[in-house]
Design a protein around this motif. Sequence first.
Motif, PDB file in Angstrom:
ATOM      1  N   ASP A 297      27.456  44.736  30.682  1.00 35.61           N
ATOM      2  CA  ASP A 297      26.614  43.541  30.796  1.00 35.61           C
ATOM      3  C   ASP A 297      25.620  43.477  29.650  1.00 35.61           C
ATOM      4  O   ASP A 297      25.076  44.499  29.231  1.00 35.61           O
ATOM      5  CB  ASP A 297      25.883  43.549  32.141  1.00 35.61           C
TER       6      ASP A 297
ATOM      7  N   LYS B 150      29.262  39.282  24.725  1.00 33.48           N
ATOM      8  CA  LYS B 150      30.597  38.663  24.644  1.00 33.48           C
ATOM      9  C   LYS B 150      30.494  37.153  24.408  1.00 33.48           C
ATOM     10  O   LYS B 150      31.165  36.605  23.526  1.00 33.48           O
ATOM     11  CB  LYS B 150      31.377  38.909  25.937  1.00 33.48           C
ATOM     12  N   ASP B 151      29.651  36.515  25.200  1.00 35.45           N
ATOM     13  CA  ASP B 151      29.564  35.045  25.111  1.00 35.45           C
ATOM     14  C   ASP B 151      29.141  34.584  23.716  1.00 35.45           C
ATOM     15  O   ASP B 151      29.762  33.701  23.128  1.00 35.45           O
ATOM     16  CB  ASP B 151      28.565  34.495  26.138  1.00 35.45           C
TER      17      ASP B 151
ATOM     18  N   PHE C 133      37.281  36.399  33.146  1.00 37.94           N
ATOM     19  CA  PHE C 133      37.784  37.003  34.380  1.00 37.94           C
ATOM     20  C   PHE C 133      36.649  37.616  35.182  1.00 37.94           C
ATOM     21  O   PHE C 133      35.920  38.479  34.701  1.00 37.94           O
ATOM     22  CB  PHE C 133      38.859  38.036  34.056  1.00 37.94           C
ATOM     23  N   LYS C 134      36.531  37.130  36.411  1.00 37.94           N
ATOM     24  CA  LYS C 134      35.458  37.585  37.310  1.00 37.94           C
ATOM     25  C   LYS C 134      36.093  38.379  38.450  1.00 37.94           C
ATOM     26  O   LYS C 134      37.256  38.731  38.393  1.00 37.94           O
ATOM     27  CB  LYS C 134      34.730  36.370  37.856  1.00 37.94           C
ATOM     28  N   VAL C 135      35.330  38.576  39.510  1.00 39.09           N
ATOM     29  CA  VAL C 135      35.871  39.240  40.699  1.00 39.09           C
ATOM     30  C   VAL C 135      37.095  38.446  41.158  1.00 39.09           C
ATOM     31  O   VAL C 135      37.042  37.225  41.256  1.00 39.09           O
ATOM     32  CB  VAL C 135      34.797  39.262  41.818  1.00 39.09           C
ATOM     33  N   PRO C 136      38.221  39.107  41.387  1.00 38.14           N
ATOM     34  CA  PRO C 136      39.456  38.378  41.709  1.00 38.14           C
ATOM     35  C   PRO C 136      39.375  37.606  43.025  1.00 38.14           C
ATOM     36  O   PRO C 136      38.719  38.043  43.979  1.00 38.14           O
ATOM     37  CB  PRO C 136      40.519  39.475  41.787  1.00 38.14           C
TER      38      PRO C 136
ATOM     39  N   ARG D 168      47.189  37.576  37.195  1.00 38.27           N
ATOM     40  CA  ARG D 168      46.238  36.545  36.788  1.00 38.27           C
ATOM     41  C   ARG D 168      46.020  36.527  35.273  1.00 38.27           C
ATOM     42  O   ARG D 168      45.694  35.504  34.701  1.00 38.27           O
ATOM     43  CB  ARG D 168      44.906  36.698  37.523  1.00 38.27           C
ATOM     44  N   TYR D 169      46.235  37.671  34.631  1.00 37.22           N
ATOM     45  CA  TYR D 169      46.088  37.725  33.169  1.00 37.22           C
ATOM     46  C   TYR D 169      47.301  37.094  32.488  1.00 37.22           C
ATOM     47  O   TYR D 169      47.170  36.391  31.493  1.00 37.22           O
ATOM     48  CB  TYR D 169      45.873  39.167  32.710  1.00 37.22           C
TER      49      TYR D 169
ATOM     50  N   ASN E 124      37.704  36.921  27.989  1.00 42.49           N
ATOM     51  CA  ASN E 124      36.322  37.348  28.168  1.00 42.49           C
ATOM     52  C   ASN E 124      36.313  38.225  29.424  1.00 42.49           C
ATOM     53  O   ASN E 124      36.297  37.717  30.529  1.00 42.49           O
ATOM     54  CB  ASN E 124      35.454  36.095  28.337  1.00 42.49           C
ATOM     55  N   ARG E 125      36.330  39.528  29.244  1.00 43.28           N
ATOM     56  CA  ARG E 125      36.828  40.516  30.203  1.00 43.28           C
ATOM     57  C   ARG E 125      38.332  40.292  30.306  1.00 43.28           C
ATOM     58  O   ARG E 125      38.817  39.206  30.012  1.00 43.28           O
ATOM     59  CB  ARG E 125      36.182  40.409  31.578  1.00 43.28           C
TER      60      ARG E 125
ATOM     61  N   GLU F 138      39.635  45.439  32.966  1.00 43.36           N
ATOM     62  CA  GLU F 138      38.775  45.637  34.137  1.00 43.36           C
ATOM     63  C   GLU F 138      39.508  46.433  35.222  1.00 43.36           C
ATOM     64  O   GLU F 138      38.887  47.103  36.039  1.00 43.36           O
ATOM     65  CB  GLU F 138      38.321  44.287  34.710  1.00 43.36           C
ATOM     66  N   GLU F 139      40.834  46.366  35.181  1.00 42.12           N
ATOM     67  CA  GLU F 139      41.640  47.029  36.211  1.00 42.12           C
ATOM     68  C   GLU F 139      41.604  48.550  36.092  1.00 42.12           C
ATOM     69  O   GLU F 139      42.034  49.254  37.006  1.00 42.12           O
ATOM     70  CB  GLU F 139      43.088  46.519  36.135  1.00 42.12           C
TER      71      GLU F 139
ATOM     72  N   VAL G  92      36.050  48.571  35.976  1.00 42.65           N
ATOM     73  CA  VAL G  92      35.244  48.336  37.185  1.00 42.65           C
ATOM     74  C   VAL G  92      35.995  48.808  38.435  1.00 42.65           C
ATOM     75  O   VAL G  92      35.399  49.351  39.369  1.00 42.65           O
ATOM     76  CB  VAL G  92      34.818  46.844  37.308  1.00 42.65           C
ATOM     77  N   VAL G  93      37.315  48.652  38.414  1.00 45.14           N
ATOM     78  CA  VAL G  93      38.100  49.055  39.590  1.00 45.14           C
ATOM     79  C   VAL G  93      38.077  50.578  39.746  1.00 45.14           C
ATOM     80  O   VAL G  93      38.104  51.104  40.854  1.00 45.14           O
ATOM     81  CB  VAL G  93      39.546  48.521  39.479  1.00 45.14           C
TER      82      VAL G  93
ATOM     83  N   ASN H 111      37.320  48.368  45.045  1.00 47.41           N
ATOM     84  CA  ASN H 111      38.101  47.277  44.457  1.00 47.41           C
ATOM     85  C   ASN H 111      39.598  47.532  44.580  1.00 47.41           C
ATOM     86  O   ASN H 111      40.381  46.608  44.749  1.00 47.41           O
ATOM     87  CB  ASN H 111      37.758  47.099  42.967  1.00 47.41           C
TER      88      ASN H 111
HETATM   89  P1  ATP Z   1      27.868  36.966  32.092  1.00 44.88           P
HETATM   90  O1  ATP Z   1      27.614  37.311  30.666  1.00 44.88           O
HETATM   91  O2  ATP Z   1      27.738  35.513  32.367  1.00 44.88           O
HETATM   92  O3  ATP Z   1      27.128  37.841  33.048  1.00 44.88           O
HETATM   93  P2  ATP Z   1      30.190  38.288  33.102  1.00 44.88           P
HETATM   94  O4  ATP Z   1      31.509  38.494  32.477  1.00 44.88           O
HETATM   95  O5  ATP Z   1      29.344  39.518  33.333  1.00 44.88           O
HETATM   96  O6  ATP Z   1      29.434  37.238  32.257  1.00 44.88           O
HETATM   97  P3  ATP Z   1      29.760  37.758  35.845  1.00 44.88           P
HETATM   98  O7  ATP Z   1      30.134  36.606  36.697  1.00 44.88           O
HETATM   99  O8  ATP Z   1      28.355  38.175  35.707  1.00 44.88           O
HETATM  100  O9  ATP Z   1      30.434  37.509  34.432  1.00 44.88           O
HETATM  101  O10 ATP Z   1      30.521  39.053  36.345  1.00 44.88           O
HETATM  102  C1  ATP Z   1      31.850  39.129  36.534  1.00 44.88           C
HETATM  103  C2  ATP Z   1      32.067  40.363  37.362  1.00 44.88           C
HETATM  104  O11 ATP Z   1      33.414  40.423  37.757  1.00 44.88           O
HETATM  105  C3  ATP Z   1      31.750  41.631  36.613  1.00 44.88           C
HETATM  106  O12 ATP Z   1      30.813  42.403  37.294  1.00 44.88           O
HETATM  107  C4  ATP Z   1      33.092  42.354  36.579  1.00 44.88           C
HETATM  108  O13 ATP Z   1      32.961  43.730  36.693  1.00 44.88           O
HETATM  109  C5  ATP Z   1      33.795  41.756  37.762  1.00 44.88           C
HETATM  110  N1  ATP Z   1      35.243  41.857  37.645  1.00 44.88           N
HETATM  111  C6  ATP Z   1      36.009  41.429  36.639  1.00 44.88           C
HETATM  112  N2  ATP Z   1      37.298  41.754  36.849  1.00 44.88           N
HETATM  113  C7  ATP Z   1      37.330  42.409  38.014  1.00 44.88           C
HETATM  114  C8  ATP Z   1      38.369  43.008  38.787  1.00 44.88           C
HETATM  115  N3  ATP Z   1      39.632  42.976  38.382  1.00 44.88           N
HETATM  116  N4  ATP Z   1      38.036  43.589  39.939  1.00 44.88           N
HETATM  117  C9  ATP Z   1      36.771  43.625  40.357  1.00 44.88           C
HETATM  118  N5  ATP Z   1      35.747  43.081  39.698  1.00 44.88           N
HETATM  119  C10 ATP Z   1      36.024  42.470  38.538  1.00 44.88           C
END
Ligand code: ATP
Length: 332
Positions: A76, A80-81, A101-104, A116-117, A131-132, A136-137, A140-141, A147
Amino acid sequence: MSDTAARIADFIEPLRVAPGSKVRLGRDFDPRYRAGLKKREGVELLRTGVALLAEYQERLAAQDTYGVLLCLQALDAGGKDGTIRHVMSGVNPQGVKVSSFKVPSTEELDHDYLWRYARRLPSRGEIAIFNRSHYEEVLVVRVHPENLVRQKLPERARGKDVWERRYREINDWERYLTDNGFKVVKVFLNLSKEEQRVRFLKRIDLPEKNWKFSAADVRERRHWDAYQRAFSEMLSATSTPWAPWYVVPADRKWFARICTAAILAHTLMDIDPRYPEVSEEARNDLLAARQELEEEAPSGAAADPYAARTAEAKDEHGAGHGRPARKKHGRG
Ligand code: ATP
Ligand code: MG
Protein backbone atom coordinates in the motif's frame (compact mmCIF):
# COMPACT_ATOMS: atom_id res chain seq x y z
CA MET A 1 20.09 -2.64 -31.31
CA SER A 2 19.73 1.12 -31.59
CA ASP A 3 21.59 3.44 -29.22
CA THR A 4 18.42 4.27 -27.34
CA ALA A 5 17.49 0.62 -26.97
CA ALA A 6 20.97 -0.18 -25.64
CA ARG A 7 20.86 2.68 -23.15
CA ILE A 8 17.45 1.59 -21.87
CA ALA A 9 18.62 -2.01 -21.54
CA ASP A 10 21.65 -0.88 -19.47
CA PHE A 11 19.49 1.37 -17.32
CA ILE A 12 17.05 -1.36 -16.28
CA GLU A 13 19.56 -4.20 -15.97
CA PRO A 14 20.28 -3.61 -12.23
CA LEU A 15 16.55 -3.85 -11.53
CA ARG A 16 16.00 -7.21 -13.21
CA VAL A 17 15.71 -10.31 -11.07
CA ALA A 18 17.99 -12.88 -12.70
CA PRO A 19 15.99 -16.07 -13.29
CA GLY A 20 16.95 -18.71 -10.78
CA SER A 21 18.53 -16.25 -8.34
CA LYS A 22 17.49 -16.20 -4.72
CA VAL A 23 16.16 -12.80 -3.72
CA ARG A 24 16.14 -11.31 -0.27
CA LEU A 25 14.53 -7.94 -0.69
CA GLY A 26 16.06 -6.08 2.24
CA ARG A 27 19.55 -7.24 1.30
CA ASP A 28 19.41 -7.12 -2.50
CA PHE A 29 17.38 -4.08 -3.48
CA ASP A 30 17.57 -0.52 -2.18
CA PRO A 31 14.25 1.40 -2.33
CA ARG A 32 16.21 4.68 -2.47
CA TYR A 33 18.48 3.82 -5.42
CA ARG A 34 18.28 6.45 -8.17
CA ALA A 35 21.11 5.60 -10.57
CA GLY A 36 22.83 8.87 -9.69
CA LEU A 37 20.04 10.90 -11.31
CA LYS A 38 18.64 14.19 -10.11
CA LYS A 39 14.92 14.79 -10.14
CA ARG A 40 15.21 17.49 -12.80
CA GLU A 41 16.99 15.07 -15.16
CA GLY A 42 14.45 12.43 -14.30
CA VAL A 43 11.49 14.54 -15.35
CA GLU A 44 13.13 15.20 -18.71
CA LEU A 45 13.86 11.49 -19.19
CA LEU A 46 10.28 10.56 -18.40
CA ARG A 47 9.08 12.96 -21.09
CA THR A 48 11.30 11.19 -23.62
CA GLY A 49 10.12 7.81 -22.39
CA VAL A 50 6.46 8.74 -22.67
CA ALA A 51 6.94 9.87 -26.28
CA LEU A 52 8.76 6.66 -27.11
CA LEU A 53 5.96 4.58 -25.62
CA ALA A 54 3.37 6.45 -27.67
CA GLU A 55 5.24 5.66 -30.88
CA TYR A 56 5.73 2.00 -30.07
CA GLN A 57 2.18 1.52 -28.90
CA GLU A 58 0.90 2.84 -32.21
CA ARG A 59 3.10 0.37 -34.06
CA LEU A 60 2.00 -2.46 -31.77
CA ALA A 61 -1.64 -1.68 -32.54
CA ALA A 62 -1.02 -1.37 -36.28
CA GLN A 63 0.82 -4.68 -36.45
CA ASP A 64 -1.90 -6.43 -34.46
CA THR A 65 0.21 -9.52 -33.78
CA TYR A 66 1.57 -9.13 -30.26
CA GLY A 67 0.03 -7.99 -26.99
CA VAL A 68 1.76 -6.82 -23.82
CA LEU A 69 0.81 -7.46 -20.23
CA LEU A 70 2.39 -5.28 -17.54
CA CYS A 71 1.78 -6.52 -13.99
CA LEU A 72 2.24 -3.97 -11.23
CA GLN A 73 2.64 -5.09 -7.65
CA ALA A 74 3.37 -3.02 -4.56
CA LEU A 75 2.57 -2.65 -0.92
CA ASP A 76 0.00 0.00 0.00
CA ALA A 77 1.11 3.53 -0.91
CA GLY A 78 3.75 2.07 -3.23
CA GLY A 79 2.63 4.41 -6.01
CA LYS A 80 0.91 2.10 -8.50
CA ASP A 81 -1.82 4.56 -9.44
CA GLY A 82 0.51 7.52 -10.02
CA THR A 83 2.92 5.33 -11.98
CA ILE A 84 0.17 4.19 -14.33
CA ARG A 85 -1.11 7.74 -14.73
CA HIS A 86 2.28 9.19 -15.62
CA VAL A 87 3.79 6.38 -17.63
CA MET A 88 0.74 5.95 -19.84
CA SER A 89 0.00 9.67 -20.18
CA GLY A 90 1.10 9.82 -23.82
CA VAL A 91 -0.42 6.67 -25.28
CA ASN A 92 -3.70 6.35 -27.11
CA PRO A 93 -6.29 5.27 -24.51
CA GLN A 94 -7.90 2.98 -27.09
CA GLY A 95 -4.84 0.77 -27.07
CA VAL A 96 -4.55 0.34 -23.32
CA LYS A 97 -6.66 -1.56 -20.83
CA VAL A 98 -6.10 -1.09 -17.09
CA SER A 99 -7.59 -3.58 -14.62
CA SER A 100 -7.48 -3.27 -10.84
CA PHE A 101 -7.84 -6.42 -8.81
CA LYS A 102 -9.43 -6.19 -5.38
CA VAL A 103 -10.81 -8.75 -2.95
CA PRO A 104 -12.39 -11.40 -5.22
CA SER A 105 -16.16 -11.48 -5.67
CA THR A 106 -18.35 -14.51 -5.01
CA GLU A 107 -18.48 -15.21 -8.72
CA GLU A 108 -14.71 -15.03 -8.98
CA LEU A 109 -14.27 -17.36 -6.01
CA ASP A 110 -16.47 -19.85 -7.82
CA HIS A 111 -13.78 -20.33 -10.48
CA ASP A 112 -10.15 -21.41 -10.60
CA TYR A 113 -7.86 -18.72 -9.22
CA LEU A 114 -6.49 -17.54 -12.57
CA TRP A 115 -9.92 -17.12 -14.15
CA ARG A 116 -10.51 -13.49 -13.32
CA TYR A 117 -7.05 -12.50 -14.58
CA ALA A 118 -7.44 -14.45 -17.81
CA ARG A 119 -10.58 -12.44 -18.57
CA ARG A 120 -8.61 -9.19 -18.51
CA LEU A 121 -5.66 -10.21 -20.69
CA PRO A 122 -4.69 -7.93 -23.59
CA SER A 123 -5.85 -8.67 -27.09
CA ARG A 124 -3.34 -8.52 -29.94
CA GLY A 125 -2.14 -4.99 -30.51
CA GLU A 126 -3.08 -4.00 -26.97
CA ILE A 127 -1.22 -3.16 -23.76
CA ALA A 128 -2.95 -4.41 -20.63
CA ILE A 129 -1.94 -3.22 -17.20
CA PHE A 130 -2.77 -5.20 -14.11
CA ASN A 131 -2.97 -2.95 -11.05
CA ARG A 132 -2.34 -5.81 -8.64
CA SER A 133 -2.41 -9.10 -10.47
CA HIS A 134 -2.47 -12.88 -10.24
CA TYR A 135 0.53 -12.48 -7.93
CA GLU A 136 -1.88 -11.56 -5.13
CA GLU A 137 -2.65 -15.28 -5.18
CA VAL A 138 0.77 -15.99 -3.68
CA LEU A 139 1.05 -12.76 -1.64
CA VAL A 140 -2.03 -11.58 0.26
CA VAL A 141 -3.50 -15.08 0.05
CA ARG A 142 -0.33 -16.47 1.57
CA VAL A 143 0.03 -13.83 4.28
CA HIS A 144 -3.66 -14.29 5.20
CA PRO A 145 -4.45 -17.97 4.67
CA GLU A 146 -8.16 -17.41 5.38
CA ASN A 147 -8.26 -16.16 1.78
CA LEU A 148 -7.29 -19.62 0.64
CA VAL A 149 -10.14 -21.13 2.62
CA ARG A 150 -12.59 -18.84 0.80
CA GLN A 151 -11.36 -20.23 -2.51
CA LYS A 152 -13.20 -23.51 -1.84
CA LEU A 153 -10.38 -25.64 -3.18
CA PRO A 154 -10.57 -29.43 -3.06
CA GLU A 155 -8.47 -30.85 -0.27
CA ARG A 156 -5.67 -32.04 -2.53
CA ALA A 157 -5.19 -28.52 -3.92
CA ARG A 158 -4.67 -26.80 -0.60
CA GLY A 159 -1.90 -28.90 0.89
CA LYS A 160 1.47 -27.59 2.10
CA ASP A 161 2.84 -27.52 -1.44
CA VAL A 162 0.21 -25.05 -2.60
CA TRP A 163 2.63 -22.10 -3.05
CA GLU A 164 5.23 -24.10 -4.93
CA ARG A 165 2.49 -25.41 -7.14
CA ARG A 166 1.07 -21.95 -7.77
CA TYR A 167 4.51 -20.62 -8.72
CA ARG A 168 4.80 -23.40 -11.28
CA GLU A 169 1.27 -22.86 -12.59
CA ILE A 170 1.84 -19.13 -12.93
CA ASN A 171 5.15 -19.68 -14.72
CA ASP A 172 3.50 -22.17 -17.08
CA TRP A 173 0.61 -19.82 -17.76
CA GLU A 174 2.93 -16.93 -18.54
CA ARG A 175 5.02 -19.14 -20.79
CA TYR A 176 1.92 -20.20 -22.66
CA LEU A 177 0.97 -16.55 -23.13
CA THR A 178 4.46 -15.61 -24.31
CA ASP A 179 4.59 -18.50 -26.78
CA ASN A 180 1.36 -17.25 -28.26
CA GLY A 181 2.41 -13.65 -28.79
CA PHE A 182 1.66 -12.05 -25.43
CA LYS A 183 4.69 -10.61 -23.68
CA VAL A 184 4.48 -10.56 -19.92
CA VAL A 185 6.54 -8.11 -17.89
CA LYS A 186 6.35 -7.61 -14.15
CA VAL A 187 7.19 -4.65 -11.95
CA PHE A 188 7.40 -4.63 -8.18
CA LEU A 189 7.44 -1.11 -6.73
CA ASN A 190 9.77 -1.57 -3.80
CA LEU A 191 8.91 0.86 -1.01
CA SER A 192 10.73 1.17 2.31
CA LYS A 193 8.84 0.80 5.55
CA GLU A 194 9.75 4.33 6.60
CA GLU A 195 8.57 5.86 3.31
CA GLN A 196 5.28 4.00 3.65
CA ARG A 197 4.85 5.52 7.11
CA VAL A 198 5.47 9.01 5.71
CA ARG A 199 2.99 8.50 2.85
CA PHE A 200 0.28 7.19 5.18
CA LEU A 201 0.74 10.21 7.45
CA LYS A 202 0.48 12.52 4.46
CA ARG A 203 -2.81 10.88 3.52
CA ILE A 204 -4.08 11.47 7.04
CA ASP A 205 -2.79 15.04 7.31
CA LEU A 206 -4.09 16.34 3.98
CA PRO A 207 -7.91 16.41 3.81
CA GLU A 208 -7.89 15.96 0.02
CA LYS A 209 -5.84 12.76 0.46
CA ASN A 210 -8.03 11.28 3.22
CA TRP A 211 -10.05 9.22 0.75
CA LYS A 212 -6.89 7.34 -0.20
CA PHE A 213 -6.32 6.16 3.34
CA SER A 214 -8.05 3.25 4.98
CA ALA A 215 -7.57 1.86 8.48
CA ALA A 216 -6.98 -1.52 6.83
CA ASP A 217 -3.74 -0.11 5.37
CA VAL A 218 -2.25 0.27 8.84
CA ARG A 219 -3.45 -3.22 9.78
CA GLU A 220 -1.68 -4.65 6.71
CA ARG A 221 1.47 -2.76 7.65
CA ARG A 222 1.70 -4.85 10.80
CA HIS A 223 2.40 -7.79 8.48
CA TRP A 224 5.31 -6.01 6.84
CA ASP A 225 7.86 -8.76 7.46
CA ALA A 226 5.55 -11.52 6.28
CA TYR A 227 4.97 -9.56 3.08
CA GLN A 228 8.70 -9.01 2.55
CA ARG A 229 9.23 -12.75 2.85
CA ALA A 230 6.32 -13.57 0.53
CA PHE A 231 7.60 -11.06 -2.04
CA SER A 232 11.16 -12.37 -1.80
CA GLU A 233 10.08 -15.96 -2.38
CA MET A 234 7.71 -15.03 -5.15
CA LEU A 235 10.39 -13.00 -6.95
CA SER A 236 12.87 -15.86 -6.65
CA ALA A 237 10.43 -18.43 -7.98
CA THR A 238 8.70 -16.53 -10.79
CA SER A 239 11.30 -14.37 -12.51
CA THR A 240 11.72 -16.36 -15.71
CA PRO A 241 13.55 -15.80 -18.99
CA TRP A 242 10.18 -15.34 -20.70
CA ALA A 243 8.55 -13.15 -18.03
CA PRO A 244 11.13 -11.40 -15.84
CA TRP A 245 10.51 -9.44 -12.67
CA TYR A 246 11.94 -5.97 -12.17
CA VAL A 247 12.31 -4.56 -8.68
CA VAL A 248 11.81 -0.82 -9.04
CA PRO A 249 13.04 1.47 -6.25
CA ALA A 250 9.88 3.27 -5.17
CA ASP A 251 10.85 5.71 -2.42
CA ARG A 252 11.17 8.43 -5.04
CA LYS A 253 8.06 8.54 -7.16
CA TRP A 254 9.72 10.27 -10.09
CA PHE A 255 12.39 7.58 -10.27
CA ALA A 256 9.87 4.73 -10.07
CA ARG A 257 8.04 6.25 -13.02
CA ILE A 258 11.12 6.50 -15.25
CA CYS A 259 12.05 2.92 -14.43
CA THR A 260 8.60 1.61 -15.24
CA ALA A 261 8.48 3.56 -18.50
CA ALA A 262 11.91 2.21 -19.40
CA ILE A 263 10.90 -1.38 -18.64
CA LEU A 264 7.78 -1.10 -20.77
CA ALA A 265 9.71 0.60 -23.56
CA HIS A 266 12.32 -2.16 -23.44
CA THR A 267 9.59 -4.78 -23.79
CA LEU A 268 8.06 -3.01 -26.78
CA MET A 269 11.42 -2.44 -28.45
CA ASP A 270 12.15 -6.10 -28.07
CA ILE A 271 8.95 -6.90 -29.95
CA ASP A 272 9.92 -4.23 -32.50
CA PRO A 273 6.44 -3.96 -34.01
CA ARG A 274 6.25 -2.78 -37.63
CA TYR A 275 3.54 -1.09 -39.60
CA PRO A 276 2.10 -3.75 -41.88
CA GLU A 277 3.41 -3.73 -45.45
CA VAL A 278 0.84 -3.09 -48.12
CA SER A 279 0.56 -5.96 -50.60
CA GLU A 280 0.70 -5.48 -54.35
CA GLU A 281 -3.03 -6.13 -54.53
CA ALA A 282 -3.92 -3.69 -51.76
CA ARG A 283 -1.65 -1.11 -53.40
CA ASN A 284 -3.57 -1.44 -56.66
CA ASP A 285 -6.83 -1.03 -54.76
CA LEU A 286 -5.47 2.18 -53.24
CA LEU A 287 -4.53 3.54 -56.65
CA ALA A 288 -7.94 2.70 -58.10
CA ALA A 289 -9.67 4.36 -55.15
CA ARG A 290 -7.54 7.45 -55.59
CA GLN A 291 -8.47 7.73 -59.22
CA GLU A 292 -12.16 7.45 -58.40
CA LEU A 293 -11.91 10.18 -55.74
CA GLU A 294 -9.92 12.46 -58.02
CA GLU A 295 -12.58 12.16 -60.69
CA GLU A 296 -15.14 13.43 -58.20
CA ALA A 297 -13.33 16.75 -57.68
CA PRO A 298 -15.77 19.68 -58.01
CA SER A 299 -14.85 22.23 -60.64
CA GLY A 300 -12.15 24.59 -59.43
CA ALA A 301 -10.89 22.15 -56.78
CA ALA A 302 -7.59 20.33 -57.08
CA ALA A 303 -7.96 16.69 -58.02
CA ASP A 304 -6.04 15.72 -54.86
CA PRO A 305 -6.03 18.72 -52.46
CA TYR A 306 -3.87 16.90 -49.93
CA ALA A 307 -1.14 16.14 -52.47
CA ALA A 308 -1.35 19.70 -53.76
CA ARG A 309 -0.92 21.13 -50.26
CA THR A 310 1.99 18.86 -49.47
CA ALA A 311 3.74 19.77 -52.68
CA GLU A 312 3.22 23.45 -51.95
CA ALA A 313 4.59 23.11 -48.43
CA LYS A 314 7.66 21.32 -49.76
CA ASP A 315 8.14 24.10 -52.22
CA GLU A 316 7.98 26.74 -49.48
CA HIS A 317 10.28 25.16 -46.92
CA GLY A 318 12.46 22.75 -48.75
CA ALA A 319 13.93 22.64 -52.18
CA GLY A 320 14.28 26.31 -53.19
CA HIS A 321 17.80 27.20 -52.03
CA GLY A 322 18.36 30.92 -51.99
CA ARG A 323 14.72 31.60 -52.70
CA PRO A 324 13.06 33.27 -49.67
CA ALA A 325 10.15 31.24 -48.37
CA ARG A 326 6.78 32.89 -48.64
CA LYS A 327 5.78 33.79 -45.09
CA LYS A 328 2.15 34.07 -44.06
CA HIS A 329 2.82 35.68 -40.68
CA GLY A 330 6.33 36.95 -41.21
CA ARG A 331 7.50 40.23 -39.76
CA GLY A 332 9.83 41.13 -42.62
P1 ATP B 1 -5.50 1.96 -3.53
O1 ATP B 1 -4.20 2.55 -3.95
O2 ATP B 1 -6.68 2.70 -4.04
O3 ATP B 1 -5.55 1.66 -2.06
P2 ATP B 1 -5.50 -0.88 -3.83
O4 ATP B 1 -5.00 -1.72 -4.93
O5 ATP B 1 -4.78 -0.99 -2.50
O6 ATP B 1 -5.54 0.58 -4.33
P3 ATP B 1 -7.84 -1.42 -2.32
O7 ATP B 1 -9.27 -1.45 -2.70
O8 ATP B 1 -7.35 -0.53 -1.26
O9 ATP B 1 -7.02 -1.21 -3.67
O10 ATP B 1 -7.38 -2.87 -1.88
C1 ATP B 1 -7.56 -3.98 -2.62
C2 ATP B 1 -7.34 -5.12 -1.67
O11 ATP B 1 -7.68 -6.32 -2.32
C3 ATP B 1 -5.91 -5.24 -1.22
O12 ATP B 1 -5.82 -5.22 0.17
C4 ATP B 1 -5.49 -6.60 -1.75
O13 ATP B 1 -4.63 -7.27 -0.89
C5 ATP B 1 -6.81 -7.31 -1.88
N1 ATP B 1 -6.76 -8.39 -2.85
C6 ATP B 1 -6.37 -8.33 -4.12
N2 ATP B 1 -6.39 -9.55 -4.69
C7 ATP B 1 -6.80 -10.39 -3.74
C8 ATP B 1 -7.03 -11.80 -3.69
N3 ATP B 1 -6.85 -12.56 -4.77
N4 ATP B 1 -7.46 -12.33 -2.55
C9 ATP B 1 -7.65 -11.57 -1.46
N5 ATP B 1 -7.46 -10.25 -1.43
C10 ATP B 1 -7.05 -9.66 -2.56
MG1 MG C 1 -5.33 0.12 -0.73
